[in-house]
Design an enzyme around this catalytic site. Structure first.
Site, short mmCIF file in Angstrom:
data_model
loop_
_atom_site.label_atom_id
_atom_site.label_comp_id
_atom_site.label_asym_id
_atom_site.label_seq_id
_atom_site.Cartn_x
_atom_site.Cartn_y
_atom_site.Cartn_z
N PRO A 125 0.82 -1.21 0.00
CG PRO A 125 -0.43 -1.36 1.96
CD PRO A 125 0.58 -2.08 1.14
N GLY A 168 2.29 4.76 0.81
CA GLY A 168 2.37 5.68 1.94
C GLY A 168 2.00 5.05 3.28
CB ALA A 169 0.73 1.81 4.17
N GLY A 190 7.18 0.72 2.90
CA GLY A 190 8.23 0.84 1.89
C GLY A 190 7.80 0.82 0.44
CB SER A 191 4.69 1.74 -1.37
OG SER A 191 4.56 3.04 -0.86
CB ALA A 237 12.14 2.24 -0.69
CB ALA A 238 9.28 -1.56 -3.10
CG ASP A 278 12.44 3.61 3.80
OD1 ASP A 278 12.93 3.51 4.94
OD2 ASP A 278 11.30 4.06 3.59
C1 MEV Z 1 10.14 6.37 6.17
O1 MEV Z 1 9.84 5.08 5.66
C2 MEV Z 1 11.27 6.29 7.16
C3 MEV Z 1 11.73 7.62 7.72
O2 MEV Z 1 12.75 7.33 8.68
C4 MEV Z 1 12.28 8.52 6.64
C5 MEV Z 1 13.60 8.00 6.06
O3 MEV Z 1 14.33 7.24 6.72
O4 MEV Z 1 13.92 8.40 4.93
C6 MEV Z 1 10.61 8.34 8.44
#
Ligand code: MEV
Length: 328
Positions: free
Chosen positions: A111, A113-114, A117-118, A120-121, A163
């Site tokens: 999902p 923004g949940a 890790g959407s 980054a993936a 991420d």
């Molecule tokens: C977001 O998935 C993780 C955070 O630590 C931001 C980041 O590390 O880039 C909030």
């Protein structure tokens, strides 16, 4: 045409604090984003079929990113398009082909923004597929670095390497500033609860930064998260689930104090604890989205399913593969 996939992740410990140089330990999970890239004459066309949104298709070129007409929060769509756009720029740069056009299809089980890790993936899989489509094979280190640069740009300079490194390498990883390494890890009994919502990573990171700059005790809270991570690494190496759980509970409390939890995330954390989970915390940027709990039994998943505000509960295995090619 090349299809690559990369896994999502949960944070065992350390989100937010990692942005300020504290260590963090994210773990890749068996939920993947698949990105198919096919070269075309010019411009970029993005199809995103399932991002736990209604699905959207966006056509744009670099000069004038089109504004899609879709029934989802603009900020999420803009962020999604921004990540893909920057990933394409990185692929063009890596292949030394500044004008290559692409058809990009995103198909994600993660999902948007949940907190698992959407972005980054999608970015890791998109750079991998686009560079391969242009005949270039990047090392995993270079891929992770380019993916980090995408997050850094889209998140206005407020991103860590955690991420993107985790999604590229798979398994459990440890990130502290520039120092990124993989960790041996047992297959932990992750249970994930999802409230159907999403947080705005950029805004949440900015909120923590404001608190940290305003209050010494907020800066101390960020440093205390770093202490938890260091203790957690030892517990992870010992496979000590009870200690990992205690530390996750503590980590959640500090994230709550930093203002990045929400009513539904807290409700899911408490439901997991009441069901006997050794530990539970929000994962990722917060504000809505997912919690991660540890539980060998089925009790936590069942309790989460009956928790008001929880839309989905599922077990997730550690993904040891990282990015991979799915087809050509
Ligand atoms: C977001 O998935 C993780 C955070 O630590 C931001 C980041 O590390 O880039 C909030």
């Amino acid at each position: 045409m090349v299809t690559s996939s990369a896994p999502g992740k949960v944070y065992l410990f350390g989100e937010h604090a990692v942005v300020y140089g504290e260590p963090a330990v994210p773990c890749a999970i068996e939920r993947r984003a698949r990105v198919t890239v096919e070269e075309r004459a010019e411009g970029v066309r993005v199809h995103a079929g399932d991002l736990t949104l209604d699905g959207f298709t966006v056509e744009y070129d670099d000069a004038a990113a089109g504004h899609p007409d879709v029934d989802v929060p603009d900020s999420l769509v803009e962020a999604g398009v921004g990540y893909v756009n920057e990933a394409i720029s990185q692929a063009r740069d890596a292949a030394d082909d500044g004008t290559a056009g692409f058809d990009v299809t995103v198909d994600s089980e993660i999902p948007l923004g949940a907190g698992i890790g959407s972005s980054a993936a999608v970015v890791v899989a998109a750079i991998d597929a686009a560079t391969r489509e242009l005949g270039v094979e990047l090392s995993r280190e270079e891929l992770a670095d380019r993916a980090y640069r995408v997050e850094y740009t889209v998140q206005d300079g407020q991103a860590s390497r955690a991420d993107t490194f985790c999604s590229t390498m798979g398994g459990a990883v440890r990130v502290e500033g520039e120092d990124c390494r993989t960790l041996p890890a047992p297959d932990l009994p992750f249970v994930i609860g999802y409230d159907g919502g999403a947080g705005d990573t950029g805004a949440l990171v900015a909120g923590v930064r404001d608190l940290k700059e305003t209050y010494g005790f907020a800066a101390d809270t960020v440093a205390a998260i770093g202490d938890i991570v260091r203790r957690g690494e030892a517990a992870l190496a010992d496979g000590d689930v009870a200690e990992l759980g205690r530390l996750m509970d503590f980590n959640h409390g500090l994230l709550e104090a930093l203002g990045v939890s929400s009513r539904s995330l807290d409700a899911m954390v408490w439901a997991a604890r009441d069901a006997g989970a050794p530990g539970a915390k929000l994962t990722g940027a917060g504000g809505g989205g997912c919690v991660v709990a540890l539980d060998e039994t089925t009790e936590t998943a069942t309790a989460l399913e009956y928790t008001p505000g929880c839309q989905q509960a599922f077990r997730a295995e550690l993904d040891t593969d990282g990015v991979r090619v799915e087809g050509r």
